[in-house]
Motif scaffolding. Structure first.
Motif, PDB file in Angstrom:
ATOM      1  N   VAL A  46     -25.693  84.192   9.801  1.00  0.00           N
ATOM      2  CA  VAL A  46     -26.763  85.367   9.696  1.00  0.00           C
ATOM      3  C   VAL A  46     -27.778  83.716   9.578  1.00  0.00           C
ATOM      4  CG1 VAL A  46     -27.875  86.372   7.843  1.00  0.00           C
ATOM      5  CG2 VAL A  46     -25.896  87.341   8.272  1.00  0.00           C
ATOM      6  N   TYR A  47     -27.460  82.582   9.048  1.00  0.00           N
ATOM      7  CA  TYR A  47     -28.674  81.797   8.221  1.00  0.00           C
ATOM      8  C   TYR A  47     -28.971  80.518  10.161  1.00  0.00           C
ATOM      9  CZ  TYR A  47     -30.969  77.775   6.783  1.00  0.00           C
ATOM     10  OH  TYR A  47     -31.885  76.490   6.531  1.00  0.00           O
ATOM     11  N   ASN A  48     -27.683  81.146  11.271  1.00  0.00           N
ATOM     12  CA  ASN A  48     -27.906  80.476  11.955  1.00  0.00           C
ATOM     13  C   ASN A  48     -28.509  80.812  12.996  1.00  0.00           C
ATOM     14  OD1 ASN A  48     -26.799  77.851  11.050  1.00  0.00           O
ATOM     15  ND2 ASN A  48     -24.548  78.739  11.673  1.00  0.00           N
ATOM     16  N   CYS A  49     -28.644  82.427  12.751  1.00  0.00           N
ATOM     17  CA  CYS A  49     -29.564  83.060  13.588  1.00  0.00           C
ATOM     18  C   CYS A  49     -30.999  83.274  13.524  1.00  0.00           C
ATOM     19  CB  CYS A  49     -28.711  84.804  13.610  1.00  0.00           C
ATOM     20  SG  CYS A  49     -30.153  86.006  13.883  1.00  0.00           S
ATOM     21  N   CYS A  50     -31.407  82.774  11.958  1.00  0.00           N
ATOM     22  CA  CYS A  50     -32.560  82.811  11.438  1.00  0.00           C
ATOM     23  C   CYS A  50     -32.831  81.913  11.950  1.00  0.00           C
ATOM     24  CB  CYS A  50     -32.142  82.741   9.766  1.00  0.00           C
ATOM     25  SG  CYS A  50     -33.856  83.638   9.185  1.00  0.00           S
ATOM     26  N   LYS A  51     -32.163  80.433  11.765  1.00  0.00           N
ATOM     27  CA  LYS A  51     -32.542  79.391  12.317  1.00  0.00           C
ATOM     28  C   LYS A  51     -32.927  79.589  13.965  1.00  0.00           C
ATOM     29  CE  LYS A  51     -30.410  76.731  11.614  1.00  0.00           C
ATOM     30  NZ  LYS A  51     -28.740  75.225  10.967  1.00  0.00           N
ATOM     31  N   ARG A  52     -32.557  80.442  14.389  1.00  0.00           N
ATOM     32  CA  ARG A  52     -32.084  80.367  15.928  1.00  0.00           C
ATOM     33  C   ARG A  52     -34.063  81.718  16.280  1.00  0.00           C
ATOM     34  NH1 ARG A  52     -28.116  81.356  16.875  1.00  0.00           N
ATOM     35  NH2 ARG A  52     -28.261  83.356  17.122  1.00  0.00           N
ATOM     36  N   GLU A  53     -34.108  82.318  14.950  1.00  0.00           N
ATOM     37  CA  GLU A  53     -34.695  83.733  16.032  1.00  0.00           C
ATOM     38  C   GLU A  53     -35.860  83.501  15.275  1.00  0.00           C
ATOM     39  OE1 GLU A  53     -34.307  85.917  18.415  1.00  0.00           O
ATOM     40  OE2 GLU A  53     -32.099  84.717  18.187  1.00  0.00           O
ATOM     41  N   TYR A  54     -36.132  82.533  13.921  1.00  0.00           N
ATOM     42  CA  TYR A  54     -37.246  82.609  12.549  1.00  0.00           C
ATOM     43  C   TYR A  54     -37.252  80.845  12.012  1.00  0.00           C
ATOM     44  CZ  TYR A  54     -36.150  87.475  13.583  1.00  0.00           C
ATOM     45  OH  TYR A  54     -36.061  88.716  14.483  1.00  0.00           O
ATOM     46  N   PRO A  55     -37.283  80.430  12.570  1.00  0.00           N
ATOM     47  CA  PRO A  55     -37.312  79.122  12.250  1.00  0.00           C
ATOM     48  C   PRO A  55     -39.198  78.812  11.170  1.00  0.00           C
ATOM     49  CG  PRO A  55     -38.044  78.332  14.817  1.00  0.00           C
ATOM     50  CD  PRO A  55     -37.016  80.202  14.591  1.00  0.00           C
ATOM     51  N   TYR A  56     -39.812  79.713  11.420  1.00  0.00           N
ATOM     52  CA  TYR A  56     -40.860  78.487  10.849  1.00  0.00           C
ATOM     53  C   TYR A  56     -41.228  79.473   9.929  1.00  0.00           C
ATOM     54  CZ  TYR A  56     -41.938  75.989  15.435  1.00  0.00           C
ATOM     55  OH  TYR A  56     -41.875  75.370  16.545  1.00  0.00           O
ATOM     56  N   SER A  57     -40.696  80.581   9.985  1.00  0.00           N
ATOM     57  CA  SER A  57     -41.373  81.799   8.713  1.00  0.00           C
ATOM     58  C   SER A  57     -40.425  81.843   7.870  1.00  0.00           C
ATOM     59  CB  SER A  57     -40.570  83.576   9.191  1.00  0.00           C
ATOM     60  OG  SER A  57     -41.335  83.645  10.577  1.00  0.00           O
ATOM     61  N   LEU A  58     -38.705  80.848   8.494  1.00  0.00           N
ATOM     62  CA  LEU A  58     -36.999  80.874   7.539  1.00  0.00           C
ATOM     63  C   LEU A  58     -38.227  79.236   6.398  1.00  0.00           C
ATOM     64  CD1 LEU A  58     -34.657  80.826   5.726  1.00  0.00           C
ATOM     65  CD2 LEU A  58     -33.816  79.215   8.448  1.00  0.00           C
ATOM     66  N   SER A  59     -38.775  78.823   7.309  1.00  0.00           N
ATOM     67  CA  SER A  59     -38.752  77.260   6.421  1.00  0.00           C
ATOM     68  C   SER A  59     -40.440  77.958   5.465  1.00  0.00           C
ATOM     69  CB  SER A  59     -39.741  76.319   7.875  1.00  0.00           C
ATOM     70  OG  SER A  59     -40.710  76.270   8.084  1.00  0.00           O
ATOM     71  N   ILE A  60     -41.028  78.589   5.669  1.00  0.00           N
ATOM     72  CA  ILE A  60     -41.798  78.994   4.787  1.00  0.00           C
ATOM     73  C   ILE A  60     -41.008  80.128   3.678  1.00  0.00           C
ATOM     74  CG2 ILE A  60     -43.762  80.498   3.835  1.00  0.00           C
ATOM     75  CD1 ILE A  60     -44.779  77.825   5.619  1.00  0.00           C
ATOM     76  N   GLY A  61     -40.639  80.568   3.882  1.00  0.00           N
ATOM     77  CA  GLY A  61     -39.662  81.327   3.190  1.00  0.00           C
ATOM     78  C   GLY A  61     -39.126  80.162   1.587  1.00  0.00           C
TER      79      GLY A  61
END
Length: 191
Positions: A46-61
């Motif tokens: 799940v984390y790898n998918c999130c890194k790939r699909e939503y990296p900037y939103s993940l960084s802010i989160g």
């Protein structure tokens, strides 16, 4: 067909991580540390998918958890993952608004963090970001923090400032050379 459904499930779970509810991201951080291989493996997917699909939103989160979590383990993991995530990208590729938010949160965390483990990881994160910005004088707030931290009445703030100097001076001595007397005096007080 099954692999497409699996991807869609991963993407839905990844989307939750960057949604309005930080509990999903917090739960993922705990699952990434799980001793259960199945739980940890699913969390990594799940984390790898999130890194790939939503990296900037993940960084802010992750940055918001670093700043706002009451749990040192969550802040430590947030700093580690944020550092890994940001090293995946070249800093100039990140939108300026996100850069500004990340820089602001990092400075705020430097000023308030008291946990030694979190502080160590926070300094590593800040050093990595600074290596992109200091050569172009694009993070004056960090330079200001570092200099004012040396005379702070709070020992944890002084320690963070000194850790950053130790990490950054070898690479950017010319940036800090105008302040050599202040820096030398601070290091002399360590004896």
């Amino acid at each position: 067909m099954a692999s497409m459904q699996h991807f869609e499930t991963l993407e839905m779970q990844a989307k939750k991580l960057v949604g309005d509810e930080p509990v999903h991201l917090i739960n993922l951080l705990y699952d990434l540390s799980s001793s259960d291989n199945t739980v940890r493996s699913n969390a990594e997917s799940v984390y790898n998918c999130c890194k790939r699909e939503y990296p900037y939103s993940l960084s802010i989160g992750l940055a918001y958890l670093l700043r706002g979590s009451t749990m040192p383990e969550t802040r430590t993991m947030s700093a580690l993952l944020l550092r890994q995530l940001l090293t995946r990208f070249r800093w100039p590729q990140i939108q300026s608004q996100i850069q500004d938010t990340l820089k602001s949160i990092c400075i705020e965390c430097l000023e308030t963090e008291t946990s030694p483990e979190v502080s160590k990881n926070l300094c590593n994160l800040v050093s990595d970001i600074a290596k992109n910005l200091l050569p172009r004088f694009e993070w004056p707030e960090l330079q200001s923090f570092m200099l004012t931290s040396l005379s702070s009445g709070l020992s944890h703030v002084r320690e963070l400032g000194l850790l950053l100097f130790i990490e950054l001076i070898p690479h950017y001595a010319e940036i800090f050379s105008p302040h050599v007397d202040t820096i030398h005096a601070a290091f002399s007080r360590l004896r």
